[in-house]
Design an enzyme around this catalytic site. Structure first.
Site, PDB file in Angstrom:
ATOM      1  N   GLU A  69     -16.316  -4.971  25.107  1.00  0.00           N
ATOM      2  CA  GLU A  69     -15.608  -6.157  25.208  1.00  0.00           C
ATOM      3  C   GLU A  69     -14.215  -5.832  24.357  1.00  0.00           C
ATOM      4  O   GLU A  69     -13.029  -6.116  24.527  1.00  0.00           O
ATOM      5  CB  GLU A  69     -16.087  -7.291  25.266  1.00  0.00           C
ATOM      6  CG  GLU A  69     -16.714  -7.999  26.240  1.00  0.00           C
ATOM      7  CD  GLU A  69     -18.027  -7.348  26.361  1.00  0.00           C
ATOM      8  OE1 GLU A  69     -18.936  -7.873  27.150  1.00  0.00           O
ATOM      9  OE2 GLU A  69     -18.541  -6.793  25.419  1.00  0.00           O
ATOM     10  N   HIS A 104     -26.252 -17.006  26.118  1.00  0.00           N
ATOM     11  CA  HIS A 104     -25.190 -16.373  26.832  1.00  0.00           C
ATOM     12  C   HIS A 104     -24.491 -17.637  27.122  1.00  0.00           C
ATOM     13  O   HIS A 104     -23.692 -17.658  28.214  1.00  0.00           O
ATOM     14  CB  HIS A 104     -25.775 -15.740  28.338  1.00  0.00           C
ATOM     15  CG  HIS A 104     -26.217 -14.169  28.294  1.00  0.00           C
ATOM     16  ND1 HIS A 104     -26.935 -13.883  27.218  1.00  0.00           N
ATOM     17  CD2 HIS A 104     -26.038 -13.187  28.792  1.00  0.00           C
ATOM     18  CE1 HIS A 104     -27.242 -12.515  27.255  1.00  0.00           C
ATOM     19  NE2 HIS A 104     -26.384 -11.991  28.142  1.00  0.00           N
ATOM     20  N   HIS A 129       1.031  -1.148   0.244  1.00  0.00           N
ATOM     21  CA  HIS A 129       0.101   0.014  -0.137  1.00  0.00           C
ATOM     22  C   HIS A 129       0.903   1.253   0.145  1.00  0.00           C
ATOM     23  O   HIS A 129       1.677   1.582   0.907  1.00  0.00           O
ATOM     24  CB  HIS A 129      -0.926   0.119   1.313  1.00  0.00           C
ATOM     25  CG  HIS A 129      -1.790  -1.139   1.409  1.00  0.00           C
ATOM     26  ND1 HIS A 129      -1.479  -2.303   1.587  1.00  0.00           N
ATOM     27  CD2 HIS A 129      -3.030  -1.355   1.332  1.00  0.00           C
ATOM     28  CE1 HIS A 129      -2.268  -3.142   1.924  1.00  0.00           C
ATOM     29  NE2 HIS A 129      -3.363  -2.588   1.485  1.00  0.00           N
ATOM     30  N   HIS A 134      -4.667   2.862  -3.454  1.00  0.00           N
ATOM     31  CA  HIS A 134      -4.796   2.516  -2.136  1.00  0.00           C
ATOM     32  C   HIS A 134      -3.870   1.362  -1.754  1.00  0.00           C
ATOM     33  O   HIS A 134      -2.861   1.307  -0.948  1.00  0.00           O
ATOM     34  CB  HIS A 134      -5.940   2.122  -1.954  1.00  0.00           C
ATOM     35  CG  HIS A 134      -6.319   1.556  -0.429  1.00  0.00           C
ATOM     36  ND1 HIS A 134      -6.035   0.446  -0.012  1.00  0.00           N
ATOM     37  CD2 HIS A 134      -6.557   2.397   0.901  1.00  0.00           C
ATOM     38  CE1 HIS A 134      -6.334   0.353   1.006  1.00  0.00           C
ATOM     39  NE2 HIS A 134      -6.845   1.216   1.741  1.00  0.00           N
TER      40      HIS A 134
END
Length: 687
Positions: free
Chosen positions: A431, A493, A48, A283
């Site tokens: 998280e 869960h 890149h 890019h």
């Protein structure tokens, strides 16, 4: 040479004027970064080049004017840290490291993206000197930098005396549109603003281009307004080539010490390429031989030979070496004076950086007896608390679940804006951001960071966990509610596939203790396991504490698996293997099988990852090759167990999602009962 035709609207036309009002040498140095990039990418035929061509002025200013760093000692503690969150632009970083005198040679640049080189496709921690963290998965570096800033602030709050300035280093970074689209960056940005981490200075490369095309395809928000809402200090520089404007913005950001700073810099991706600048074609592809030539001509740079750097350019960049050595020398002199005045603090600080554990760190670890029936999240919490009293740099928190994970430091105080001495950071329901931040705390140095949540929610954080393993960081992931034993919360869960998939991550050690004393030994293992993260999988429900006067000591956890108990008098006919809350099931099943005249060995296997690293003799002593009837029992997907039971063995595991109900009923419903273990063992023996 006329400027290349701008693409993408009036803002690019303004930027393409290349408003540089500094010396010609400054501009030549910037172009040297660009040329090294395009030559390296062209030689590799991969990479890149667009971002380094656009952001070379920013990198140049940071490394030569603003950052405190010593190329000859990349580990100097007092340095500012630099994070290239947009890791695909790695050649920007490699060029800067080479030019400013780090242990990166021109030959290393020529070996960009080649097997075994110091210049891999994305920056890798531990591979290249001067690379502070592994980046590439977008947004991760952003979160790592926030972790570094948290670490610096806590050390400063704990050790600063008399305004010494020894602990005031800053975190600089470059992030991209892609970084800011990723949710992990949003999570980390929100935490950083809430905390007021004024030691963060991020430069946002606003080039309006992604692989698919213009960012307006999917991203047209006002980023500065978003970061204003996060309580960041924001500025805008309309031209990445305007060194004066860039310098003023960076200076202002450095002076802003009560909020993290984001500088939005408008750039042209692939700047200088006549046919590709400002487009997605710049890019992630080499420019091509002819385009490289035309681009060098625009820069006024020699077209041959490739990788050419003039002596005066190299000499100018190498001024960073002398400057860095002077900065480190001054810091060392300050620290020597600090040590004389504050010897206890200096010794404590140095021990933390060396990851030395204090004498007696494990002296107060609890010992449990069969009368103690505890969830392993509770017994592990008590072990952690005992260690935390002795080890101040065991530092971490939870994703808003401390009422369930029990990982806070009692009387440790909250790590909050204006109270960075607190030992309990609150990550909120984030998280992914939490784990990226933990990685940043670890690479910063001085801490054993930990974070906690429910095991099912490792799905939210898996990229960060994976990178912790890739970097082999000493990070502790404490995940509770580890099975269908969660019960009433139901299948959303209740983790099923998680244990097997986490065990498959190289360098990640998963430990699932089977009773209270194994949970204590798991924490003992955590504290001495310095190469690679450890994940503790802990139960929500209570489990019996095994009678160690009749069984092997829990210290066997340190070897991953061990013979817990076996029938006396004759060799075992069958081996029952258990982990976690299911361990007590196989112990009770052994007793019933013995009543039926069967000879049984019970193996506790809290960590497959540790066990597989033991020598073959030890593994064979636990699981003798001649005993082929083996039954493993774990309330999770069975994939990781096939290695240990072999072709003639069986597994009682989960192949469906769980269910909502009383945990005892849920466990029995899915076959996790003593009677079912006995029945399956008898069928196996009858073959």
């Amino acid at each position: 040479m006329t400027a290349p035709k701008p693409r993408g609207g009036d803002i690019l036309a303004i930027a393409a004027q290349n408003k540089v009002n500094w010396s010609g040498l400054d501009q030549t140095c910037i172009n040297a970064i660009r040329v090294l990039t395009i030559d390296a990418v062209q030689k590799a035929n991969s990479g890149h080049c667009g971002l380094p061509m656009a952001m070379a002025p920013v990198g140049y200013l940071l490394y030569t004017r603003f950052m405190r760093h010593n190329p000859k000692n990349p580990e100097w503690f007092g340095r500012d840290r630099f994070v290239l969150s947009a890791g695909h632009g790695s050649m920007l970083l490699y060029s800067l490291l080479y030019l400013t005198g780090y242990d990166v040679s021109l030959d290393d640049i020529k070996q960009f993206r080649q097997l075994g080189s110091k210049t891999p496709g994305h920056p890798e921690y531990g591979v290249t000197e001067g690379v502070e963290t592994t980046t590439g998965p977008l947004g991760q570096g952003f979160g790592n930098g926030v972790g570094m800033a948290i670490a610096a602030k806590h050390l400063e709050a704990r050790f600063e005396r008399d305004k010494s300035g020894l602990f005031d280093h800053r975190i600089f970074g470059i992030c991209s549109d892609g970084d800011l689209m990723e949710g992990v960056a949003s999570e980390a940005a929100s935490i950083a603003g809430h905390l007021g981490l004024g030691n963060i200075i991020y430069i946002y490369d606003d080039n309006h281009v992604t692989i698919d095309g213009h960012t307006e395809l999917s991203f047209d928000e006002d980023v500065c307004k978003r970061f204003d809402a996060y309580k960041w200090h924001t500025q805008v520089v309309e031209d990445a080539n305007d060194l004066t404007a860039l310098s003023k913005a960076i200076e202002k950001a450095i002076k802003e010490t009560s909020r993290p700073s984001l500088i939005r810099v408008r750039s042209i991706i692939g700047y200088g390429s006549p046919h590709k600048q400002g487009t997605s074609a710049a890019h992630s592809n080499p420019l091509g031989v002819e385009e490289v030539k035309l681009t060098k001509e625009f820069y006024g740079y020699p077209t041959e030979p490739p990788f050419f750097v003039a002596d005066d350019v190299l000499a100018h960049f190498h001024e960073c070496v002398e400057r860095g050595e002077d900065l480190e020398h001054a810091w060392n002199a300050k620290f020597a004076a600090y040590s004389k005045k504050n010897p206890a603090e200096a010794a404590e600080f140095q021990a933390a950086l060396a990851t030395d554990l204090p004498t007696g760190w494990d002296a107060e670890l609890p010992v449990f007896t069969p009368k103690d029936s505890l969830a392993t999240r509770v017994s592990a919490s008590q072990a952690e608390a005992a260690i935390g009293k002795k080890v101040w740099n065991l530092f971490g928190g939870s994703a808003d679940l401390n009422e369930s994970t029990f990982t806070d430091v009692k009387d440790g105080g909250d790590f909050e804006r204006g109270h960075f001495e607190g030992r309990n950071p609150h990550f909120g329901i984030r998280e992914h951001g939490m784990c990226a931040i933990l990685n940043g705390i670890a690479v910063h140095g001085g801490f054993i960071p930990y974070g906690s949540s429910f095991l099912c929610f490792t799905d939210y954080a898996r990229p960060s966990i994976r990178l912790a393993a890739m970097m082999e960081l000493q990070v502790v992931f404490v995940f509770t509610h580890d099975s269908i034993g969660v019960g009433e919360d139901g299948p959303t869960h209740e983790p099923i596939e998680h244990l097997s998939s986490l065990r498959a991550i190289p360098h990640l050690t998963v430990i699932r203790p089977g009773d209270a004393n194994e949970a204590v030994e798991a924490w003992r293992t955590v504290m001495t396991h310095t190469h690679g993260p450890v994940l503790l999988a802990l139960s929500r429900q209570k489990v019996p504490t095994l009678d160690r006067t009749k069984m092997a000591p829990a210290s066997g956890v340190r070897r991953g698996a061990y013979v817990l108990t076996e029938s006396a008098g004759r060799p075992p006919e069958i081996i029952l293997i258990g982990s976690g809350s299911e361990l007590s099931l196989v112990v009770d099943a052994k007793a019933k099988l013995e009543e039926k005249g069967k000879s049984v060995r019970v193996v506790s296997m809290p960590s497959e990852n540790i066990f597989e690293k033991q020598d073959q003799d030890y593994r064979d002593s636990v699981l003798p090759p001649g005993i082929r009837r083996r039954l493993a029992v774990e309330a999770g997907a069975p994939m990781s167990w096939y290695r240990w039971v072999g072709l003639d063995g069986e597994i009682i595991g989960m192949t469906t999602f769980g269910a909502s109900g009383k945990y005892e009923e849920v466990m029995k419903h899915f076959g996790f009962s003593v009677d079912n273990v006995v029945e399956r063992a008898l069928k196996l023996l009858a073959r």
